[in-house]
Write an enzyme that holds these catalytic residues in place. Structure first.
Site, short mmCIF file in Angstrom:
data_model
loop_
_atom_site.label_atom_id
_atom_site.label_comp_id
_atom_site.label_asym_id
_atom_site.label_seq_id
_atom_site.Cartn_x
_atom_site.Cartn_y
_atom_site.Cartn_z
N LYS A 201 0.85 -1.18 0.00
CA LYS A 201 0.00 0.00 0.00
C LYS A 201 0.89 1.23 0.00
CE LYS A 201 -3.68 2.38 2.39
NZ LYS A 201 -4.70 2.29 3.43
N ARG A 211 -10.89 9.68 1.77
CA ARG A 211 -10.80 10.33 3.09
C ARG A 211 -11.97 11.28 3.30
NH1 ARG A 211 -4.22 11.11 2.85
NH2 ARG A 211 -3.79 8.87 2.75
N LYS A 224 1.05 10.12 5.45
CA LYS A 224 1.18 8.74 5.90
C LYS A 224 2.48 8.09 5.41
CE LYS A 224 -3.83 8.09 6.48
NZ LYS A 224 -4.98 7.15 6.36
N GLU A 240 7.49 -6.87 1.30
CA GLU A 240 6.26 -6.74 2.09
C GLU A 240 5.34 -7.94 1.86
OE1 GLU A 240 5.23 -4.82 4.37
OE2 GLU A 240 6.19 -2.85 4.21
N LYS A 255 -2.06 -1.51 -3.91
CA LYS A 255 -2.93 -0.35 -3.85
C LYS A 255 -2.12 0.93 -3.90
CE LYS A 255 -6.08 1.82 -0.66
NZ LYS A 255 -6.56 1.85 0.68
C1 PBG Z 1 -7.40 3.49 5.32
C2 PBG Z 1 -7.73 3.22 3.93
C3 PBG Z 1 -7.55 4.12 2.88
C4 PBG Z 1 -8.11 3.53 1.75
C5 PBG Z 1 -8.59 2.27 2.12
N1 PBG Z 1 -8.33 2.09 3.49
C6 PBG Z 1 -7.01 5.51 2.85
C7 PBG Z 1 -5.73 5.83 3.44
O1 PBG Z 1 -4.85 4.98 3.63
O2 PBG Z 1 -5.54 7.00 3.73
C8 PBG Z 1 -8.17 4.19 0.41
C9 PBG Z 1 -9.20 3.72 -0.53
C10 PBG Z 1 -9.51 4.66 -1.64
O3 PBG Z 1 -8.90 5.71 -1.84
O4 PBG Z 1 -10.46 4.32 -2.36
N2 PBG Z 1 -6.71 2.63 6.08
#
Ligand code: PBG
Length: 330
Positions: A201, A211, A224, A240, A255
């Site tokens: 991720k 968000r 982050k 990972e 992702k």
């Molecule tokens: C949070 C999470 C995020 C997404 C899925 N779970 C956002 C982030 O890490 O800030 C993003 C999904 C999307 O943008 O469609 N743990």
């Protein structure tokens, strides 16, 4: 390798007619390749459109059940749930995540009850529950604590599994959390609950609309990058994935999606395990913005992008276009 060339070889022969294109197609896309992410909000009979995600809404639990039925009828095998926690319940430590009666757990139970045939995937991370919008506990210096967060994620995954979650999906990028969650699931008798690890991720600018949808955008302090991956890196993604598989993940996720298909392909070739990708909120919004500007056809864009995931090696894709795509695929 064939040595023949033009005119013995005319690549276009196979492309000229539809029946022939169908015959030589190397990949197929079906509704069973799709996971539909859905946002949940409090109240009853509520549908709240998400401004930055045109066509996507937050649903109260009763309306969420209708979406689950719709998914089942469209032969979408699995939905992914994300709560918009009321602001009054967001705290520094995100403790609402551990409440067995929180919005998420109520949603899981209601869907399991009404539509038992559908799989439910749940996000394991604290960001919809924290006042600062981070996925974990933050210390005085602003550092997101790893082991302390992991301990809470284990409890969060437990309340979700107890409520009926079929796949828990840690999306926080803490080290060691897959092993800790797997040990808990075995200990608590949840032997068949799967873990889909958000293994690779990336710290991405494509998460903005999400968000918005879970209400953490205005809250997030900083970024982050201290826990999510640097988008300059690919080999690190393979490490990972290797770690998450060794710790007990059943499947892994990359992702965002389209900008990271190189990672999907490398993970698939190296590990031969189910690989999923998340076509994230910003990717959905890009397509919708292009359609709104008159620059393209939604149906064609959706089918092309989703097939790209299959071609890259994905077992399935999380996409906000899931219901639309399933309808197109009939
Ligand atoms: C949070 C999470 C995020 C997404 C899925 N779970 C956002 C982030 O890490 O800030 C993003 C999904 C999307 O943008 O469609 N743990």
């Amino acid at each position: 390798m064939s040595q023949a060339f033009f005119p013995a070889v005319r690549m276009r022969r196979a492309r000229v007619s539809g029946w022939s294109r169908a015959l030589v197609a190397e990949n197929v896309l079906t509704p069973s390749d799709l996971i539909w992410p859905l946002f949940v909000t409090s109240g009853e009979a509520v549908e709240e459109p998400v401004a930055s995600l045109p066509g996507v809404s937050r649903w109260s639990v009763d309306r969420l059940i209708d979406r689950a039925r719709e998914a089942r009828d469209l032969r979408i095998p699995c939905i992914a749930l994300f709560p918009n926690t009321p602001p009054s319940l967001r705290t520094e430590d995100g403790r609402e995540a551990l409440n067995p009666d929180n919005l998420m757990c109520r949603a899981i139970r209601a869907v399991k009850d009404a539509v038992p045939e559908i799989g439910i995937l749940t996000d394991v991370a604290l960001d919809p529950y924290t006042a600062h919008g981070h996925d974990g506990l933050v210390d005085a210096a602003g550092y997101v604590l790893n082991d302390e967060t992991s301990a809470l994620l284990v409890e969060q995954a437990l309340v979700q599994a107890n409520a009926g979650a079929d796949i828990v999906a840690p999306s926080d990028m803490m080290d060691g959390r897959v092993a800790a969650i797997r040990a808990m699931l075995e200990r608590e008798g949840h032997r068949n609950v799967q873990i889909m690890a958000y293994s690779a991720k990336y710290a991405s600018a494509f998460y903005g609309p999400f968000r918005d949808a879970v209400g953490s955008r205005g809250l997030l302090k900083g970024d982050k990058r201290g826990y999510q991956m640097d988008f300059a890196n690919a080999e690190e993604a393979l490490r990972e994935v290797a770690l998450d598989l060794a710790e007990g993940a059943d499947s892994v996720m990359v992702k965002p999606g389209l900008p990271y298909l190189d990672i999907v392909r490398r993970v698939k070739e190296r590990f031969e395990v189910p690989v999923f990708a998340y076509q994230v909120s910003g990717e959905y919004a890009m397509i919708e913005t292009m359609v709104a500007a008159g620059g393209g056809d939604r149906d064609a864009l959706v089918l092309e992008t989703l097939m790209a995931f299959k071609r890259a090696g994905c077992s399935g894709v999380l996409t906000y276009h899931a219901a639309h795509a399933a309808r197109l695929l009939g």
